[in-house]
Design an enzyme around this catalytic site. Sequence first.
Site, PDB file in Angstrom:
ATOM      1  N   LYS A   1       0.840  -1.204   0.000  1.00 32.02           N
ATOM      2  CA  LYS A   1       0.000   0.000   0.000  1.00 32.02           C
ATOM      3  C   LYS A   1       0.876   1.256   0.000  1.00 32.02           C
ATOM      4  O   LYS A   1       0.588   2.230  -0.689  1.00 32.02           O
ATOM      5  CB  LYS A   1      -0.940  -0.024   1.213  1.00 32.02           C
TER       6      LYS A   1
ATOM      7  N   GLN B   1      -4.327  -1.824  10.042  1.00 31.67           N
ATOM      8  CA  GLN B   1      -4.200  -3.111   9.350  1.00 31.67           C
ATOM      9  C   GLN B   1      -4.764  -4.230  10.229  1.00 31.67           C
ATOM     10  O   GLN B   1      -4.386  -4.379  11.383  1.00 31.67           O
ATOM     11  CB  GLN B   1      -2.727  -3.377   9.003  1.00 31.67           C
TER      12      GLN B   1
ATOM     13  N   ASP C   1     -10.989   2.673   4.945  1.00 32.63           N
ATOM     14  CA  ASP C   1     -11.388   1.274   4.786  1.00 32.63           C
ATOM     15  C   ASP C   1     -12.905   1.148   4.728  1.00 32.63           C
ATOM     16  O   ASP C   1     -13.431   0.071   4.429  1.00 32.63           O
ATOM     17  CB  ASP C   1     -10.865   0.454   5.972  1.00 32.63           C
TER      18      ASP C   1
END
Length: 306
Positions: A53, A97, A120
């Site tokens: 990412k 994460q 997200d």
Amino acid sequence: MGRWLEGKPVADRVRDKVKEEVSRLLQRTGRAPGLTGVLVGDNPASQSYLRMKEKACASLGLRGRILTLPSDLAPERLRAVIEELNADDEVDGILVQLPLPKGFDTQEVISWIDPRKDVDGIHPTNLGLLLQNEPGPRACTPLGCLELIASTGVSLEGRDVVIVGRSLIVGKPLAAMVTNADGTITICHSKTKNLPEVAARADILVAAMGRPGFIGPEFVKDGAVVIDVGSNAVKDKDLVLRLFGRDEKRLKEVDDKGYTWVGDVQPGVIDKAAWLTPSPGGVGPLTIAMLMRNTLEAFQRRLVLK
Ligand code: NDP
């Protein structure tokens, strides 16, 4: 015999648009969108996902950085870190994460993120907006699945869509997105009865289970679009050979820990489906592209508010 639906060309189109807009905004505002990834602990898969990412950010002109925190960090400390990022004007997107190490309540941690910075799309406020079909950040992997389906030219309207998997990051938000796009949804899980029969009714079948090669041809209707979200690390070479055949390329692509990466869908499904995404190489690139797009959009929303 169907066609492979490769993720890279579809993801590249999304990335090109993001790159162009980032450069335009940089000229106008003197600033590029910033994404901070928070890694708690040293899970190697999580480290590698975050590095990908960060690399994607760099290649598109976004400011990506990773904050690594120890796994024995007290939850209150993690909360303080997230609150600092919420208040930091240089940070447009925050990504914690997952999975978090034992001892952390994932839902609670996600709820600490400012919903406007939740790139997200899994903060309760954003999931609520999704259910109301109101604008807001959406979960990246489901967005990627929709982009892949759209790239085949198959419309969701009136289609029977079966999703196997009901997690908060894939199955459930995807079900809401499909409903908003006028598809008819069936969501399956480990308690679903007659799964092959239910799945074989689908015009569009999405496998998001985390079960290597679980979905074989008997789960698939002739001419269906099949999206394989599954991304599983397997050490058992015999299992890989049995379910995925002697695919020399795949067998050679063993990572530094000795794992081969496979999806939830057996490649033999291509004989029945109209389209099948490979795994790796299907949904994964789209998830990252959508994260980049979500970060750009978070930046754009903050500019409008200023
Ligand atoms: P979870 O483990 O959170 O959810 C798995 C879901 O699959 C659950 O709803 C579970 O049912 C269901 N399931 C498991 N076994 C069966 C079975 N035998 N029959 C029917 N349903 C079953 O996984 P995630 O959603 O986080 O991830 C799913 C997969 O997608 C993983 O391989 C993951 O690595 C991959 N992934 C890939 C991404 C990408 O970008 N390519 C991004 C995110 C995930 P129940 O709820 O009843 O337990």
